[in-house]
Motif scaffolding. Structure first.
Motif, PDB file in Angstrom:
ATOM      1  N   TRP A 252       0.812  -1.207   0.000  1.00  0.00           N
ATOM      2  CA  TRP A 252       0.000   0.000   0.000  1.00  0.00           C
ATOM      3  C   TRP A 252       0.849   1.262   0.000  1.00  0.00           C
ATOM      4  CZ3 TRP A 252      -1.471  -4.347   2.805  1.00  0.00           C
ATOM      5  CH2 TRP A 252      -2.692  -4.929   2.435  1.00  0.00           C
ATOM      6  N   PRO A 253       1.683   1.429  -1.056  1.00  0.00           N
ATOM      7  CA  PRO A 253       2.527   2.625  -1.146  1.00  0.00           C
ATOM      8  C   PRO A 253       1.693   3.883  -1.340  1.00  0.00           C
ATOM      9  CG  PRO A 253       2.590   1.389  -3.200  1.00  0.00           C
ATOM     10  CD  PRO A 253       1.853   0.535  -2.214  1.00  0.00           C
ATOM     11  N   LEU A 254       2.206   4.979  -0.823  1.00  0.00           N
ATOM     12  CA  LEU A 254       1.502   6.251  -0.892  1.00  0.00           C
ATOM     13  C   LEU A 254       2.339   7.296  -1.629  1.00  0.00           C
ATOM     14  CD1 LEU A 254       0.221   6.504   2.803  1.00  0.00           C
ATOM     15  CD2 LEU A 254      -1.117   5.825   0.804  1.00  0.00           C
ATOM     16  N   GLY A 255       1.671   8.106  -2.456  1.00  0.00           N
ATOM     17  CA  GLY A 255       2.310   9.265  -3.085  1.00  0.00           C
ATOM     18  C   GLY A 255       3.317   8.907  -4.161  1.00  0.00           C
ATOM     19  N   ALA A 256       3.935   9.958  -4.713  1.00  0.00           N
ATOM     20  CA  ALA A 256       4.914   9.796  -5.787  1.00  0.00           C
ATOM     21  C   ALA A 256       6.234   9.237  -5.275  1.00  0.00           C
ATOM     22  CB  ALA A 256       5.152  11.144  -6.479  1.00  0.00           C
ATOM     23  N   ASN A 257       6.465   9.407  -3.981  1.00  0.00           N
ATOM     24  CA  ASN A 257       7.690   8.890  -3.363  1.00  0.00           C
ATOM     25  C   ASN A 257       7.304   7.977  -2.200  1.00  0.00           C
ATOM     26  OD1 ASN A 257      10.262   8.417  -2.442  1.00  0.00           O
ATOM     27  ND2 ASN A 257      10.516  10.425  -1.477  1.00  0.00           N
ATOM     28  N   LYS A 260       8.919   7.843   1.343  1.00  0.00           N
ATOM     29  CA  LYS A 260       8.663   8.881   2.335  1.00  0.00           C
ATOM     30  C   LYS A 260       7.692   8.417   3.406  1.00  0.00           C
ATOM     31  CE  LYS A 260       6.915  13.638   2.725  1.00  0.00           C
ATOM     32  NZ  LYS A 260       6.397  14.805   1.962  1.00  0.00           N
ATOM     33  N   TYR A 261       6.714   7.623   3.002  1.00  0.00           N
ATOM     34  CA  TYR A 261       5.675   7.194   3.934  1.00  0.00           C
ATOM     35  C   TYR A 261       5.828   5.738   4.391  1.00  0.00           C
ATOM     36  CZ  TYR A 261       3.452  11.444   2.226  1.00  0.00           C
ATOM     37  OH  TYR A 261       3.181  12.751   1.881  1.00  0.00           O
TER      38      TYR A 261
END
Length: 282
Positions: A252-257, A260-261
């Protein structure tokens, strides 16, 4: 709140005190012993601080840990030592993995290599050489998928009847028969023929299952049913299903990077569920 990490027996260079009983996924006793020890500690702490109610004990499992946790919660029923549980990316019916040929072909070989080299051969070669025949040990060295590894190592070493027997014993819904989705036919899903939910209906604590439908390792079929609402309504209605369209396996990756999360989404989801249970019980 306090976080306690349970290390599976023999992992992270821990010593196995009971001889030849190395790790396998169908063993739930270690979870029960650890949970009861923690529960006694929480009871003693609450008594020492003269608090009317102890802190709740929630269990969160990831991947293989989620499979074992789910199985424990289902099998223990009213005797479960936890107050709440969350399973992340862990199947409820691992028999369905026998249908997941894309995972066997594409992703599992990479994972299998590490498990075989670091765990089976690197740490427990003498155990497996002692119990397996020379032919079985040679086959174990040649496996290319997790399912194949389970046959040549876990099933043979622990005297399970076959792979389906092992996966049945390992799964929270492994006793449900007949299983849905035409277990050995990947072409189309079967209608719900099972008349009973089996041990999953014995869940006695709030239990959340978080699973991404695009999980490349533990397929969506391992949810065990094509009727999630019926599963949630089974037994006393203690099973909660959070199924997402995307997210991968323990991801469950978040955002463009995503770096970071990190794993914020799934960890926040587990934390929110445990906190909600705690608030509801108070």
């Amino acid at each position: 709140s306090t976080v306690v990490v349970l290390i599976a027996r023999g992992m992270m260079d821990t010593y196995i005190t009971n001889g030849w009983n190395v790790f396998h996924g169908a063993r739930t006793g270690d979870v029960d012993i650890a949970a009861r020890a923690l529960k006694r500690g929480l009871d003693s702490l609450a008594k020492a601080k003269q608090k009317p109610q102890r802190q709740i004990l929630g269990g969160v499992g990831y991947s293989m840990g989620a499979i074992i946790l789910s199985n424990y919660v289902a099998r223990s029923g009213k005797n479960c030592a936890l107050d709440a549980a969350v399973a992340v990316s862990g199947g409820l019916d691992m028999r369905q993995q026998l249908n997941f040929r894309r995972s066997m072909r594409l992703w599992q070989p990479m994972l299998t290599f590490g498990l075989r080299e670091d765990i089976l051969i690197g740490k427990y070669a003498r155990h497996y050489k002692h119990r397996l025949t020379s032919g079985q040990f040679l086959k174990m060295l040649r496996v290319t998928s997790i399912s194949h590894l389970d046959v040549e190592a876990i099933v043979n070493y622990n005297s399970f009847e076959n792979l389906v027997h092992y996966y049945s014993e390992m799964s929270a819904m492994g006793d449900r028969y007949p299983p849905e989705f035409n277990l050995f036919d990947d072409d189309e899903s079967s209608a719900q023929n099972a008349t009973s939910w089996g041990r999953i209906a014995n869940v006695s604590i709030p239990f959340a299952v978080i699973q991404a439908l695009d999980d490349p390792l533990v397929g969506w079929r391992t949810v065990g049913t094509n009727d999630p609402q019926a599963l949630a309504d089974s037994g006393s209605g203690n099973v909660f299903l959070l199924l997402t369209k995307a997210g991968g396996h323990v991801g469950w990756p978040l955002g463009a990077n995503p770096k970071k999360y990190g794993w914020k989404w799934m960890n926040d989801a587990a934390q929110s569920f445990i906190f909600a249970v705690d608030k509801a019980t108070r």
